[in-house]
Enzyme design. Structure first.
Site, PDB file in Angstrom:
ATOM      1  N   ASN A 217       5.677   1.496   0.654  1.00  0.00           N
ATOM      2  CA  ASN A 217       6.794   0.399   0.485  1.00  0.00           C
ATOM      3  C   ASN A 217       7.165   0.161  -0.911  1.00  0.00           C
ATOM      4  O   ASN A 217       8.520   0.106  -1.014  1.00  0.00           O
ATOM      5  CB  ASN A 217       6.830  -0.855   1.394  1.00  0.00           C
ATOM      6  CG  ASN A 217       5.678  -1.692   1.300  1.00  0.00           C
ATOM      7  OD1 ASN A 217       4.715  -1.236   0.516  1.00  0.00           O
ATOM      8  ND2 ASN A 217       5.840  -2.884   1.713  1.00  0.00           N
TER       9      ASN A 217
ATOM     10  N   GLU B 153      -5.135  -6.118   1.260  1.00  0.00           N
ATOM     11  CA  GLU B 153      -3.757  -6.654   1.562  1.00  0.00           C
ATOM     12  C   GLU B 153      -3.039  -5.908   2.535  1.00  0.00           C
ATOM     13  O   GLU B 153      -2.616  -4.725   2.711  1.00  0.00           O
ATOM     14  CB  GLU B 153      -3.003  -6.497  -0.028  1.00  0.00           C
ATOM     15  CG  GLU B 153      -3.355  -7.155  -1.409  1.00  0.00           C
ATOM     16  CD  GLU B 153      -3.187  -8.550  -1.242  1.00  0.00           C
ATOM     17  OE1 GLU B 153      -2.151  -8.962  -0.460  1.00  0.00           O
ATOM     18  OE2 GLU B 153      -3.805  -9.159  -2.068  1.00  0.00           O
TER      19      GLU B 153
ATOM     20  N   CYS C 269       5.919  -6.663   3.645  1.00  0.00           N
ATOM     21  CA  CYS C 269       4.524  -7.088   4.481  1.00  0.00           C
ATOM     22  C   CYS C 269       4.822  -8.457   4.679  1.00  0.00           C
ATOM     23  O   CYS C 269       4.420  -9.262   5.605  1.00  0.00           O
ATOM     24  CB  CYS C 269       3.225  -6.862   3.639  1.00  0.00           C
ATOM     25  SG  CYS C 269       3.486  -7.487   2.099  1.00  0.00           S
TER      26      CYS C 269
ATOM     27  N   GLU D  74      -4.222 -10.727  -5.001  1.00  0.00           N
ATOM     28  CA  GLU D  74      -3.692 -10.066  -6.072  1.00  0.00           C
ATOM     29  C   GLU D  74      -3.130 -11.027  -6.925  1.00  0.00           C
ATOM     30  O   GLU D  74      -2.292 -11.882  -6.390  1.00  0.00           O
ATOM     31  CB  GLU D  74      -2.684  -8.942  -5.536  1.00  0.00           C
ATOM     32  CG  GLU D  74      -3.734  -7.637  -5.075  1.00  0.00           C
ATOM     33  CD  GLU D  74      -3.077  -6.422  -4.901  1.00  0.00           C
ATOM     34  OE1 GLU D  74      -1.964  -6.375  -4.343  1.00  0.00           O
ATOM     35  OE2 GLU D  74      -3.624  -5.140  -5.106  1.00  0.00           O
TER      36      GLU D  74
HETATM   37  P1  NAD Z   1      -1.409   2.609   6.246  1.00  0.00           P
HETATM   38  O1  NAD Z   1      -2.484   1.643   6.571  1.00  0.00           O
HETATM   39  O2  NAD Z   1      -0.915   3.519   7.282  1.00  0.00           O
HETATM   40  O3  NAD Z   1      -1.682   3.489   4.796  1.00  0.00           O
HETATM   41  C1  NAD Z   1      -2.014   2.955   3.745  1.00  0.00           C
HETATM   42  C2  NAD Z   1      -2.905   3.759   2.794  1.00  0.00           C
HETATM   43  O4  NAD Z   1      -4.146   4.013   3.255  1.00  0.00           O
HETATM   44  C3  NAD Z   1      -2.145   5.206   2.720  1.00  0.00           C
HETATM   45  O5  NAD Z   1      -2.309   5.412   1.258  1.00  0.00           O
HETATM   46  C4  NAD Z   1      -2.902   6.009   3.603  1.00  0.00           C
HETATM   47  O6  NAD Z   1      -3.098   7.312   3.251  1.00  0.00           O
HETATM   48  C5  NAD Z   1      -4.362   5.445   3.639  1.00  0.00           C
HETATM   49  N1  NAD Z   1      -5.204   5.596   4.480  1.00  0.00           N
HETATM   50  C6  NAD Z   1      -5.005   6.096   5.899  1.00  0.00           C
HETATM   51  N2  NAD Z   1      -6.027   5.928   6.511  1.00  0.00           N
HETATM   52  C7  NAD Z   1      -7.133   5.774   5.742  1.00  0.00           C
HETATM   53  C8  NAD Z   1      -8.600   5.709   6.132  1.00  0.00           C
HETATM   54  N3  NAD Z   1      -9.114   5.984   7.340  1.00  0.00           N
HETATM   55  N4  NAD Z   1      -9.308   5.430   5.004  1.00  0.00           N
HETATM   56  C9  NAD Z   1      -8.887   5.054   3.563  1.00  0.00           C
HETATM   57  N5  NAD Z   1      -7.476   5.157   3.608  1.00  0.00           N
HETATM   58  C10 NAD Z   1      -6.648   5.378   4.306  1.00  0.00           C
HETATM   59  O7  NAD Z   1      -0.190   1.521   5.736  1.00  0.00           O
HETATM   60  P2  NAD Z   1       1.386   2.183   5.352  1.00  0.00           P
HETATM   61  O8  NAD Z   1       1.930   2.613   6.731  1.00  0.00           O
HETATM   62  O9  NAD Z   1       1.380   2.981   4.145  1.00  0.00           O
HETATM   63  O10 NAD Z   1       1.944   0.777   4.972  1.00  0.00           O
HETATM   64  C11 NAD Z   1       2.396  -0.380   5.675  1.00  0.00           C
HETATM   65  C12 NAD Z   1       1.481  -1.604   5.891  1.00  0.00           C
HETATM   66  O11 NAD Z   1       1.001  -1.970   4.605  1.00  0.00           O
HETATM   67  C13 NAD Z   1       2.154  -2.624   6.689  1.00  0.00           C
HETATM   68  O12 NAD Z   1       1.192  -3.072   7.888  1.00  0.00           O
HETATM   69  C14 NAD Z   1       2.292  -3.653   5.680  1.00  0.00           C
HETATM   70  O13 NAD Z   1       2.438  -4.831   5.906  1.00  0.00           O
HETATM   71  C15 NAD Z   1       1.181  -3.448   4.805  1.00  0.00           C
HETATM   72  N6  NAD Z   1       1.502  -3.837   3.475  1.00  0.00           N
HETATM   73  C16 NAD Z   1       0.665  -4.944   3.142  1.00  0.00           C
HETATM   74  C17 NAD Z   1       0.826  -5.474   1.689  1.00  0.00           C
HETATM   75  C18 NAD Z   1       0.409  -6.729   1.445  1.00  0.00           C
HETATM   76  O14 NAD Z   1       0.320  -7.088   0.204  1.00  0.00           O
HETATM   77  N7  NAD Z   1      -0.257  -7.473   2.029  1.00  0.00           N
HETATM   78  C19 NAD Z   1       1.894  -4.820   0.915  1.00  0.00           C
HETATM   79  C20 NAD Z   1       2.642  -3.748   1.276  1.00  0.00           C
HETATM   80  C21 NAD Z   1       2.380  -3.173   2.507  1.00  0.00           C
END
Ligand code: NAD
Length: 487
Positions: free
Chosen positions: A151, A248, A282, A461
């Site tokens: 995002n 996060e 998020c 962070e």
């Molecule tokens: P996601 O969990 O699908 O993917 C995040 C990252 O993890 C990607 O780079 C992906 O390739 C990697 N990944 C996937 N499976 C993995 C594994 N088994 N081991 C290690 N890495 C792996 O999340 P998304 O769809 O990219 O992002 C959306 C989510 O992120 C939402 O839930 C949102 O709330 C959260 N988010 C949180 C924050 C925060 O600061 N708290 C900020 C932005 C987004």
């Protein structure tokens, strides 16, 4: 027309993989493939570790003030290239130019600047123990890994590299496979600024590459941004080599609007906290609890402003303030939640459909959607949707609203709107969330630590305390007197 193919960025330059495997990246606003990226195969992965080891040796030996100067140069380059980088973010994510142009690069640069400033200010302690004494050193961890969500791709890369590099670590960063380009640009900027080769490496790929990072014994820490479910897998995998973790994760954050609140301001917050970045933030306040005395006024103004002020379309058009969702899959997931909201009995106040704007007819757009008459047990009220879907609920008792707001396993953010200063603090102090706003929503300056309570995260962070998460304390006892030994 052939599209560019980007390679992994290792040891200060692009490195071709040996498997030949690539993946395609689409522009969410057009459904067109815009470039391909090589997957980090075993050859690239090994090179990344070797490169980071060398990068760490050089970088950690430099004086903190020297690291600081170099990072400040990177900040200058980021700001100078704002528009070029913002455009990459728009094409990769589908978010509006009017946001990326003033937020994504700036907030990333701010955080690197903040930690560059703190780098030389880190000090240890010294204390006398009789005639002996000890002192402590703040030492970097070594090789850290960063794994990003899609995002805020460049911002996330900056938020992880800023403190990691300022503290003297090397970082191997894996952006989301949906949005891989921003991190590569950051890598080039770091090199141009004078960061030694190997200090910031970018590996590309999906879950398997992420998993490799979380398992590797030479990596000391993983800082992850993504979904709660993925975060649990990352923590479990990192436990195998007892890595330090920063998580996060997702949220389902409440905003409480009391009957003395400035209602227009509360509506602004609710709209920002649900429709900015087309709802893919998020900390979004996706559960809006409104006091029954102002409920009708609130939803009337919300409906009018949502229907009149939101312009969806080609995100590069500077008028557009609602972009496309990241992918067709995610679009369908969000539409599925909207269907659930309707079938479980919520009232659709506005939106509720996919959009096909004339300027971007093939994009993955969803109309800004507001559900009213929501109840706490509905799926749309319980689960993170990560799209422009707001649930409005009614309350008439402060304690009850707090109890309902806290009735979730998530705890990323929360907000309250009221003119009663005592109530504002009383309520916020009881809300179980790591990031809270009073009469405001969404601002996240570099100085302010952010992170989740409960299953929304581990660690923080930004803010001074984040440097603690990228350093370890070495205690050194100095004997000034003879050792007393029974042997
Ligand atoms: P996601 O969990 O699908 O993917 C995040 C990252 O993890 C990607 O780079 C992906 O390739 C990697 N990944 C996937 N499976 C993995 C594994 N088994 N081991 C290690 N890495 C792996 O999340 P998304 O769809 O990219 O992002 C959306 C989510 O992120 C939402 O839930 C949102 O709330 C959260 N988010 C949180 C924050 C925060 O600061 N708290 C900020 C932005 C987004």
């Amino acid at each position: 027309m052939t599209t560019p193919v980007y390679q992994n960025f290792i040891n200060g330059h692009f490195l071709k993989n040996q498997s030949g495997e690539t993946f395609a990246v689409k522009n969410p606003a057009t459904d067109e493939v815009i470039y391909h990226v090589e997957v980090a195969d075993a050859f690239v992965q090994n090179a990344a570790i070797e490169s980071a080891k060398q990068g760490f040796a050089t970088w950690s030996a430099m004086a903190p003030i020297e690291r600081s100067r170099i990072l400040l140069k990177a900040v200058e380059l980021l700001r100078a290239r704002n528009d070029e980088l913002a455009k990459i973010e728009v094409l990769d994510t589908g978010k509006p130019w009017q946001e990326a142009e003033c937020v994504d690069v700036q907030t990333g640069a701010d955080v690197i600047e903040y930690f560059a400033g703190l780098a030389p200010a880190q000090v240890g302690q010294q204390q006398m123990v009789g005639e002996d004494f000890y002192y402590t050193r703040k030492e970097p961890l070594g090789i850290c890994a960063g794994i990003g969500a899609w995002n805020y791709p460049l911002q996330i890369a900056c938020w992880k590299s800023g403190p990691a590099l300022a503290a003297g670590n090397a970082l191997i960063f894996k952006p989301s496979e949906e949005t891989p380009l921003g991190a590569i640009k950051l890598a080039e900027i770091f090199i141009e600024a004078g960061v030694p080769a190997g200090v910031f490496n970018v590996v590309q790929g999906a879950a398997e590459v992420g998993q490799w990072l979380t398992q590797h014994a030479d990596i000391e820490k993983v800082s992850f941004t993504g979904e709660v479910g993925t975060g649990k897998k990352v923590v479990a995998s990192a436990a195998g080599s007892l890595k330090d973790v920063t998580m996060e994760l997702g949220g389902k954050s409440p905003l409480l609007v009391f009957d003395d609140a400035d209602i227009s301001q509360a509506v602004s917050a609710a709209m920002l906290g649900n429709f900015y970045t087309q709802g893919e933030i998020c900390t979004n306040c996706t559960r809006i609890y409104v006091h029954k005395n102002v409920y009708q006024q609130f939803i009337d103004e919300l409906k009018t402003r949502t229907e009149q002020n939101i312009i969806a379309g080609d995100p590069m058009n500077s008028e557009v303030n609602l972009g496309a969702l990241i992918s067709k899959n995610h679009h369908d997931l969000v539409m599925g939640y909207i269907d659930k909201g309707i079938s479980e009995g919520a009232t659709l106040l506005t939106g509720g459909k996919a959009l096909k704007p004339d300027s971007a007819p093939n994009g993955y757009f969803v109309a800004p959607t507001v559900f009213t008459d929501c109840t706490d047990d509905m799926t749309i009220v319980k689960e993170e949707i990560f799209g422009p879907v707001m649930s409005v609920l009614v309350f008439d008792d402060e304690d009850d609203a707090i109890r309902r707001a806290n009735d979730t396993h998530l705890g990323l953010a929360a907000g309250v709107f009221t003119k009663d200063i005592k109530r504002a603090h009383r309520v916020i102090h009881q809300l179980q969330a790591g990031i809270c706003w009073i009469n405001s929503y969404g601002n996240s300056p570099a100085e302010m630590p952010v992170g989740g309570y409960k299953q929304s995260g581990i660690g923080r962070e930004n803010g001074i305390e984040t440097l603690e998460h990228y350093t370890q304390t070495k205690s050194i006892y100095v004997g000034m007197t003879d050792i007393e030994s029974p042997f």
